[in-house]
Design a protein around this motif. Structure first.
Motif, PDB file in Angstrom:
ATOM      1  N   ALA A 197       5.302   1.119   4.146  1.00  0.00           N
ATOM      2  CA  ALA A 197       6.597   1.794   4.092  1.00  0.00           C
ATOM      3  C   ALA A 197       6.382   3.287   4.292  1.00  0.00           C
ATOM      4  CB  ALA A 197       7.291   1.525   2.762  1.00  0.00           C
ATOM      5  N   PHE A 198       7.288   3.912   5.076  1.00  0.00           N
ATOM      6  CA  PHE A 198       7.172   5.329   5.422  1.00  0.00           C
ATOM      7  C   PHE A 198       8.492   6.029   5.130  1.00  0.00           C
ATOM      8  CE2 PHE A 198       7.689   8.718   8.637  1.00  0.00           C
ATOM      9  CZ  PHE A 198       6.587   9.505   8.306  1.00  0.00           C
ATOM     10  N   ASP A 199       8.428   7.117   4.369  1.00  0.00           N
ATOM     11  CA  ASP A 199       9.608   7.904   4.032  1.00  0.00           C
ATOM     12  C   ASP A 199       9.738   9.045   5.035  1.00  0.00           C
ATOM     13  OD1 ASP A 199      11.645   9.401   2.956  1.00  0.00           O
ATOM     14  OD2 ASP A 199      10.910   9.306   0.898  1.00  0.00           O
ATOM     15  N   THR A 200      10.744   8.963   5.906  1.00  0.00           N
ATOM     16  CA  THR A 200      10.897   9.989   6.939  1.00  0.00           C
ATOM     17  C   THR A 200      11.353  11.324   6.356  1.00  0.00           C
ATOM     18  OG1 THR A 200      13.165   9.271   7.390  1.00  0.00           O
ATOM     19  CG2 THR A 200      11.412   8.267   8.703  1.00  0.00           C
ATOM     20  N   ALA A 201      11.910  11.318   5.148  1.00  0.00           N
ATOM     21  CA  ALA A 201      12.366  12.569   4.530  1.00  0.00           C
ATOM     22  C   ALA A 201      11.192  13.434   4.100  1.00  0.00           C
ATOM     23  CB  ALA A 201      13.268  12.274   3.333  1.00  0.00           C
ATOM     24  N   THR A 202      10.149  12.807   3.580  1.00  0.00           N
ATOM     25  CA  THR A 202       8.990  13.553   3.087  1.00  0.00           C
ATOM     26  C   THR A 202       7.784  13.443   4.006  1.00  0.00           C
ATOM     27  OG1 THR A 202       8.212  11.667   1.777  1.00  0.00           O
ATOM     28  CG2 THR A 202       9.747  13.195   0.708  1.00  0.00           C
ATOM     29  N   GLY A 203       7.808  12.458   4.915  1.00  0.00           N
ATOM     30  CA  GLY A 203       6.659  12.245   5.783  1.00  0.00           C
ATOM     31  C   GLY A 203       5.525  11.524   5.096  1.00  0.00           C
ATOM     32  N   ASN A 204       5.806  10.915   3.924  1.00  0.00           N
ATOM     33  CA  ASN A 204       4.764  10.240   3.163  1.00  0.00           C
ATOM     34  C   ASN A 204       4.807   8.734   3.365  1.00  0.00           C
ATOM     35  OD1 ASN A 204       3.915  12.681   2.019  1.00  0.00           O
ATOM     36  ND2 ASN A 204       5.391  12.491   0.332  1.00  0.00           N
ATOM     37  N   ILE A 205       3.639   8.128   3.302  1.00  0.00           N
ATOM     38  CA  ILE A 205       3.546   6.665   3.265  1.00  0.00           C
ATOM     39  C   ILE A 205       3.739   6.254   1.811  1.00  0.00           C
ATOM     40  CG2 ILE A 205       2.043   4.678   3.595  1.00  0.00           C
ATOM     41  CD1 ILE A 205       0.763   6.128   5.934  1.00  0.00           C
ATOM     42  N   THR A 206       4.836   5.566   1.506  1.00  0.00           N
ATOM     43  CA  THR A 206       5.152   5.209   0.125  1.00  0.00           C
ATOM     44  C   THR A 206       4.567   3.869  -0.285  1.00  0.00           C
ATOM     45  OG1 THR A 206       7.253   4.227   0.838  1.00  0.00           O
ATOM     46  CG2 THR A 206       7.273   6.545   0.183  1.00  0.00           C
ATOM     47  N   LYS A 207       4.184   3.048   0.685  1.00  0.00           N
ATOM     48  CA  LYS A 207       3.589   1.745   0.378  1.00  0.00           C
ATOM     49  C   LYS A 207       2.589   1.391   1.449  1.00  0.00           C
ATOM     50  CE  LYS A 207       6.211  -1.877   0.898  1.00  0.00           C
ATOM     51  NZ  LYS A 207       7.236  -2.916   0.683  1.00  0.00           N
ATOM     52  N   CYS A 208       1.437   0.908   1.027  1.00  0.00           N
ATOM     53  CA  CYS A 208       0.418   0.483   1.978  1.00  0.00           C
ATOM     54  C   CYS A 208      -0.383  -0.661   1.354  1.00  0.00           C
ATOM     55  CB  CYS A 208      -0.501   1.643   2.352  1.00  0.00           C
ATOM     56  SG  CYS A 208      -1.728   1.213   3.626  1.00  0.00           S
ATOM     57  N   ASN A 209      -0.057  -1.889   1.765  1.00  0.00           N
ATOM     58  CA  ASN A 209      -0.715  -3.080   1.231  1.00  0.00           C
ATOM     59  C   ASN A 209      -1.323  -3.883   2.374  1.00  0.00           C
ATOM     60  OD1 ASN A 209       0.437  -2.356  -1.285  1.00  0.00           O
ATOM     61  ND2 ASN A 209       2.255  -3.598  -0.880  1.00  0.00           N
ATOM     62  N   ALA A 210      -2.283  -4.725   2.037  1.00  0.00           N
ATOM     63  CA  ALA A 210      -2.896  -5.602   3.024  1.00  0.00           C
ATOM     64  C   ALA A 210      -3.247  -6.915   2.349  1.00  0.00           C
ATOM     65  CB  ALA A 210      -4.143  -4.964   3.633  1.00  0.00           C
ATOM     66  N   GLY A 211      -3.225  -8.010   3.119  1.00  0.00           N
ATOM     67  CA  GLY A 211      -3.494  -9.311   2.531  1.00  0.00           C
ATOM     68  C   GLY A 211      -4.178 -10.255   3.491  1.00  0.00           C
ATOM     69  N   LEU A 212      -4.908 -11.205   2.911  1.00  0.00           N
ATOM     70  CA  LEU A 212      -5.619 -12.241   3.652  1.00  0.00           C
ATOM     71  C   LEU A 212      -5.371 -13.573   2.972  1.00  0.00           C
ATOM     72  CD1 LEU A 212      -7.795 -13.140   5.782  1.00  0.00           C
ATOM     73  CD2 LEU A 212      -9.509 -12.652   4.012  1.00  0.00           C
ATOM     74  N   SER A 213      -5.088 -14.616   3.753  1.00  0.00           N
ATOM     75  CA  SER A 213      -4.803 -15.929   3.186  1.00  0.00           C
ATOM     76  C   SER A 213      -5.570 -17.007   3.938  1.00  0.00           C
ATOM     77  CB  SER A 213      -3.298 -16.218   3.246  1.00  0.00           C
ATOM     78  OG  SER A 213      -3.001 -17.511   2.761  1.00  0.00           O
ATOM     79  N   PHE A 214      -6.031 -18.002   3.179  1.00  0.00           N
ATOM     80  CA  PHE A 214      -6.700 -19.171   3.765  1.00  0.00           C
ATOM     81  C   PHE A 214      -6.068 -20.424   3.177  1.00  0.00           C
ATOM     82  CE2 PHE A 214      -9.816 -22.588   3.311  1.00  0.00           C
ATOM     83  CZ  PHE A 214     -10.161 -22.796   4.639  1.00  0.00           C
ATOM     84  N   SER A 215      -5.703 -21.372   4.045  1.00  0.00           N
ATOM     85  CA  SER A 215      -5.036 -22.595   3.586  1.00  0.00           C
ATOM     86  C   SER A 215      -5.663 -23.805   4.264  1.00  0.00           C
ATOM     87  CB  SER A 215      -3.535 -22.563   3.931  1.00  0.00           C
ATOM     88  OG  SER A 215      -2.921 -21.387   3.465  1.00  0.00           O
ATOM     89  N   ASN A 216      -5.679 -24.923   3.518  1.00  0.00           N
ATOM     90  CA  ASN A 216      -5.946 -26.213   4.138  1.00  0.00           C
ATOM     91  C   ASN A 216      -4.962 -27.210   3.549  1.00  0.00           C
ATOM     92  OD1 ASN A 216      -6.941 -27.036   1.647  1.00  0.00           O
ATOM     93  ND2 ASN A 216      -9.093 -26.972   2.268  1.00  0.00           N
ATOM     94  N   ALA A 217      -5.241 -28.481   3.625  1.00  0.00           N
ATOM     95  CA  ALA A 217      -4.255 -29.489   3.237  1.00  0.00           C
ATOM     96  C   ALA A 217      -3.797 -29.361   1.791  1.00  0.00           C
ATOM     97  CB  ALA A 217      -4.826 -30.880   3.481  1.00  0.00           C
ATOM     98  N   ASP A 218      -4.692 -29.007   0.856  1.00  0.00           N
ATOM     99  CA  ASP A 218      -4.304 -28.968  -0.560  1.00  0.00           C
ATOM    100  C   ASP A 218      -4.777 -27.715  -1.290  1.00  0.00           C
ATOM    101  OD1 ASP A 218      -7.002 -29.416  -0.603  1.00  0.00           O
ATOM    102  OD2 ASP A 218      -6.929 -31.348  -1.623  1.00  0.00           O
ATOM    103  N   LEU A 219      -5.332 -26.749  -0.574  1.00  0.00           N
ATOM    104  CA  LEU A 219      -5.866 -25.554  -1.218  1.00  0.00           C
ATOM    105  C   LEU A 219      -5.395 -24.302  -0.489  1.00  0.00           C
ATOM    106  CD1 LEU A 219      -7.898 -24.296  -3.298  1.00  0.00           C
ATOM    107  CD2 LEU A 219      -9.630 -24.493  -1.504  1.00  0.00           C
ATOM    108  N   ILE A 220      -4.911 -23.320  -1.254  1.00  0.00           N
ATOM    109  CA  ILE A 220      -4.490 -22.046  -0.686  1.00  0.00           C
ATOM    110  C   ILE A 220      -5.112 -20.924  -1.514  1.00  0.00           C
ATOM    111  CG2 ILE A 220      -2.558 -20.555  -0.081  1.00  0.00           C
ATOM    112  CD1 ILE A 220      -0.775 -23.004  -0.037  1.00  0.00           C
ATOM    113  N   THR A 221      -5.830 -20.020  -0.858  1.00  0.00           N
ATOM    114  CA  THR A 221      -6.390 -18.857  -1.531  1.00  0.00           C
ATOM    115  C   THR A 221      -5.908 -17.599  -0.807  1.00  0.00           C
ATOM    116  OG1 THR A 221      -8.408 -18.911  -0.179  1.00  0.00           O
ATOM    117  CG2 THR A 221      -8.455 -20.101  -2.280  1.00  0.00           C
ATOM    118  N   SER A 222      -5.780 -16.513  -1.561  1.00  0.00           N
ATOM    119  CA  SER A 222      -5.332 -15.268  -0.945  1.00  0.00           C
ATOM    120  C   SER A 222      -5.974 -14.084  -1.642  1.00  0.00           C
ATOM    121  CB  SER A 222      -3.814 -15.146  -0.998  1.00  0.00           C
ATOM    122  OG  SER A 222      -3.359 -14.953  -2.325  1.00  0.00           O
ATOM    123  N   LEU A 223      -6.059 -12.981  -0.913  1.00  0.00           N
ATOM    124  CA  LEU A 223      -6.592 -11.732  -1.438  1.00  0.00           C
ATOM    125  C   LEU A 223      -5.721 -10.605  -0.907  1.00  0.00           C
ATOM    126  CD1 LEU A 223      -8.974 -10.388  -3.022  1.00  0.00           C
ATOM    127  CD2 LEU A 223     -10.096 -10.082  -0.809  1.00  0.00           C
TER     128      LEU A 223
END
Length: 276
Positions: free
Chosen positions: A147-173
């Motif tokens: 997320a970027f605030d154009t009023a201040t020029g600041n990045i207000t949110k910066c997240n990242a994620g990774l997910s792995f899934s198979n038939a019965d198992l889901i993991t994420s980071l």
């Protein structure tokens, strides 16, 4: 599972729903009725201690356009208009709150077999712009949410994620709060026949040097009754039982106790959702 990776909000969603969805310590009542023209009217009330919150909502569907209108106890009017698939894979969402003049927002969502993109922009002179994107497939996906605030020029949110899934198992980071916290989650469907599943979530906060671990499980007693339980590293134990009275009408009773301080009163929540 779907063909594509979904949206960024889908990363870790299965584990979050298992561990947190439907748990509450308040008294809540929801009644939904339908008019002859297809308008859905929903009235809800929630008692939080001595405070009572209520709202009335209406939903109207016309072909691929859905309009949601809600009025709460503070006389705020929430309006959301969703246009589903004006072109294949695309969804447009327009929302605003009256009398908040800065609340207007337009969001575009696009789902593809190998990507999921969501971008929104506030309808102001200096808006906040949010972008999230996921690339991959129904097995492995990698995404970011900024997320970027154009009023201040600041990045207000910066997240990242990774997910792995198979038939019965889901993991994420996921890495959240501009790198200040790290969350790993795990969801395992043990028995689809009884909807039995186990899950866990571990969050590490680098600024406070704290770790929070939550583990939980669910089990379907019969086709109409589900029980869930969870425990976190702070000693808070919670459980709930949810029964379907009829199609989509639910009664949920949940409770929470502090296993490190049994002298404290247990928190009990009751939710009743009725649909004709």
């Amino acid at each position: 599972m779907g063909k594509g990776p979904g949206l960024y909000s889908d990363i870790g969603k299965k584990a979050r729903d298992l561990l947190y969805k439907d748990y509450q310590s308040d008294h809540k009542f929801v009644l939904t009725t339908y008019t002859s023209t297809g308008v859905a009217l929903t009235s809800s009330g929630t008692k939080k201690g001595e405070l009572f919150l209520a709202d009335v909502a209406a939903q109207l569907k016309n072909k691929n356009i859905t309009t949601d209108i809600k009025v709460d106890t503070n006389s705020k009017l929430f309006t959301t208009i969703t246009v589903d698939e004006p072109t294949p894979g695309l969804k447009t969402i327009f929302s605003f709150i009256v009398p908040d003049q800065r609340s207007g927002k337009v969001e575009l969502q696009y789902l593809h077999d190998y990507a999921g993109i969501s971008t929104s922009i506030g309808l102001t002179a200096t808006p906040i712009v949010n972008f999230s994107g996921v690339a991959g497939n129904n097995v492995v996906s990698l995404g970011t949410d900024i997320a970027f605030d154009t009023a201040t020029g600041n990045i207000t949110k910066c997240n990242a994620g990774l997910s792995f899934s198979n038939a019965d198992l889901i993991t994420s980071l996921t890495v959240n709060d501009k790198g200040d916290s790290l969350t790993a989650s795990y969801y395992h469907s043990v028995s689809p026949l009884t909807n039995t599943a186990v899950g866990a979530e571990l969050t590490r906060s680098f600024s406070s040097n704290e770790n929070t671990l939550t583990i939980g499980t669910q089990y379907e007693l019969d086709p109409f009754t589900t029980v869930k339980a969870r425990l976190n590293s702070y000693g808070k134990a919670s459980a709930l039982i949810q029964h379907e009275l009829r199609l989509k009408s639910l009664v949920t009773i949940s409770g929470e106790v502090d296993t490190r301080a049994f002298e404290k009163s247990a928190k009990i929540g009751l939710a009743l959702a009725l649909k004709p």
